[in-house]
Each structure stands twice: as C-alpha cells, then as structure tokens.
Design a protein around this motif. Sequence first.
Motif, PDB file in Angstrom:
ATOM      1  N   GLY A  86     -25.029 -30.996 -13.056  1.00  0.00           N
ATOM      2  CA  GLY A  86     -24.242 -31.860 -12.186  1.00  0.00           C
ATOM      3  C   GLY A  86     -24.707 -33.288 -12.400  1.00  0.00           C
ATOM      4  N   VAL A  87     -23.779 -34.220 -12.453  1.00  0.00           N
ATOM      5  CA  VAL A  87     -24.090 -35.625 -12.705  1.00  0.00           C
ATOM      6  C   VAL A  87     -23.888 -36.407 -11.410  1.00  0.00           C
ATOM      7  CG1 VAL A  87     -23.471 -37.658 -14.057  1.00  0.00           C
ATOM      8  CG2 VAL A  87     -23.388 -35.401 -15.109  1.00  0.00           C
ATOM      9  N   SER A  88     -24.831 -37.276 -11.085  1.00  0.00           N
ATOM     10  CA  SER A  88     -24.719 -38.101  -9.879  1.00  0.00           C
ATOM     11  C   SER A  88     -23.379 -38.818  -9.854  1.00  0.00           C
ATOM     12  CB  SER A  88     -25.841 -39.141  -9.831  1.00  0.00           C
ATOM     13  OG  SER A  88     -27.088 -38.513  -9.729  1.00  0.00           O
ATOM     14  N   GLY A  89     -22.743 -38.812  -8.686  1.00  0.00           N
ATOM     15  CA  GLY A  89     -21.463 -39.474  -8.530  1.00  0.00           C
ATOM     16  C   GLY A  89     -20.270 -38.599  -8.871  1.00  0.00           C
ATOM     17  N   ASP A  90     -20.512 -37.390  -9.374  1.00  0.00           N
ATOM     18  CA  ASP A  90     -19.447 -36.453  -9.722  1.00  0.00           C
ATOM     19  C   ASP A  90     -19.743 -35.151  -8.978  1.00  0.00           C
ATOM     20  OD1 ASP A  90     -17.540 -34.809 -10.884  1.00  0.00           O
ATOM     21  OD2 ASP A  90     -18.386 -34.898 -12.899  1.00  0.00           O
ATOM     22  N   GLN A  91     -18.818 -34.700  -8.158  1.00  0.00           N
ATOM     23  CA  GLN A  91     -19.069 -33.507  -7.356  1.00  0.00           C
ATOM     24  C   GLN A  91     -19.027 -32.214  -8.155  1.00  0.00           C
ATOM     25  OE1 GLN A  91     -16.456 -33.443  -3.981  1.00  0.00           O
ATOM     26  NE2 GLN A  91     -17.583 -35.062  -2.947  1.00  0.00           N
ATOM     27  N   ARG A 112     -27.543 -30.441  -2.714  1.00  0.00           N
ATOM     28  CA  ARG A 112     -27.079 -31.561  -3.541  1.00  0.00           C
ATOM     29  C   ARG A 112     -26.128 -32.447  -2.747  1.00  0.00           C
ATOM     30  NH1 ARG A 112     -22.660 -31.566  -8.141  1.00  0.00           N
ATOM     31  NH2 ARG A 112     -23.210 -33.492  -9.191  1.00  0.00           N
ATOM     32  N   GLU A 113     -25.196 -31.843  -2.032  1.00  0.00           N
ATOM     33  CA  GLU A 113     -24.234 -32.600  -1.231  1.00  0.00           C
ATOM     34  C   GLU A 113     -24.924 -33.428  -0.151  1.00  0.00           C
ATOM     35  OE1 GLU A 113     -21.640 -29.485   0.083  1.00  0.00           O
ATOM     36  OE2 GLU A 113     -20.468 -29.507  -1.778  1.00  0.00           O
ATOM     37  N   GLY A 117     -27.681 -34.919  -0.602  1.00  0.00           N
ATOM     38  CA  GLY A 117     -28.483 -35.941  -1.266  1.00  0.00           C
ATOM     39  C   GLY A 117     -29.713 -35.419  -1.975  1.00  0.00           C
ATOM     40  N   THR A 162     -31.993 -33.106  -4.756  1.00  0.00           N
ATOM     41  CA  THR A 162     -31.991 -32.824  -6.188  1.00  0.00           C
ATOM     42  C   THR A 162     -32.572 -31.440  -6.393  1.00  0.00           C
ATOM     43  OG1 THR A 162     -32.312 -35.155  -6.687  1.00  0.00           O
ATOM     44  CG2 THR A 162     -32.839 -33.603  -8.432  1.00  0.00           C
ATOM     45  N   ALA A 204     -29.116 -39.154 -17.855  1.00  0.00           N
ATOM     46  CA  ALA A 204     -27.692 -39.474 -17.937  1.00  0.00           C
ATOM     47  C   ALA A 204     -27.605 -40.899 -18.467  1.00  0.00           C
ATOM     48  CB  ALA A 204     -27.036 -39.373 -16.572  1.00  0.00           C
TER      49      ALA A 204
END
Length: 72
Positions: A8-13, A43-44, A46, A48, A58
């Motif tokens: 999963g990439v930060s800023g992408d759900q 993750r949702e 905040g 990791t 990334a």
Amino acid sequence: MAKVVVLGVSGDQGLWLVDIDAKTVTPLQVPAGTDLAAAVKQREAGGTFIKNVDFAIAVSSAQAVFSGHVDG
C-alpha cells in the motif's frame, strides 16, 4: 522465502498484491473479518504495518530509481 508482497502506498487507499516470481501486480480486495482487514484498519487510522520486509521506498518515478535517486 515468500515471494509475494501486499503493498500500500501513502495517499492511496488501495492495496496491491505483488507476485515477484510471476512478475505481476494485482489490485487486492481485502476479505472482511480477516487479519489483513484488521491491518487495513490500522493503516486507515494512520498506522504502519510492516512484516518481513527489510527495504521499501516510494519514489516519484521508475527513472529516479534507475538513476540511483531516493527522493521523497
């Protein structure tokens, strides 16, 4: 050794299933009520979640990687 990674990439759900041996990347639908679903909730909020991965970054483009840059 595992050759499959959930990414999963930060800023992408969305989450992605990366199969290194098959050289494929597939969108992942997370089954409700599973341990993976619990990790997604972290993750949702905040958090990791990292397990058995010792290097991940990334970058802005593949070109940056191939030229040796590790930018934010």
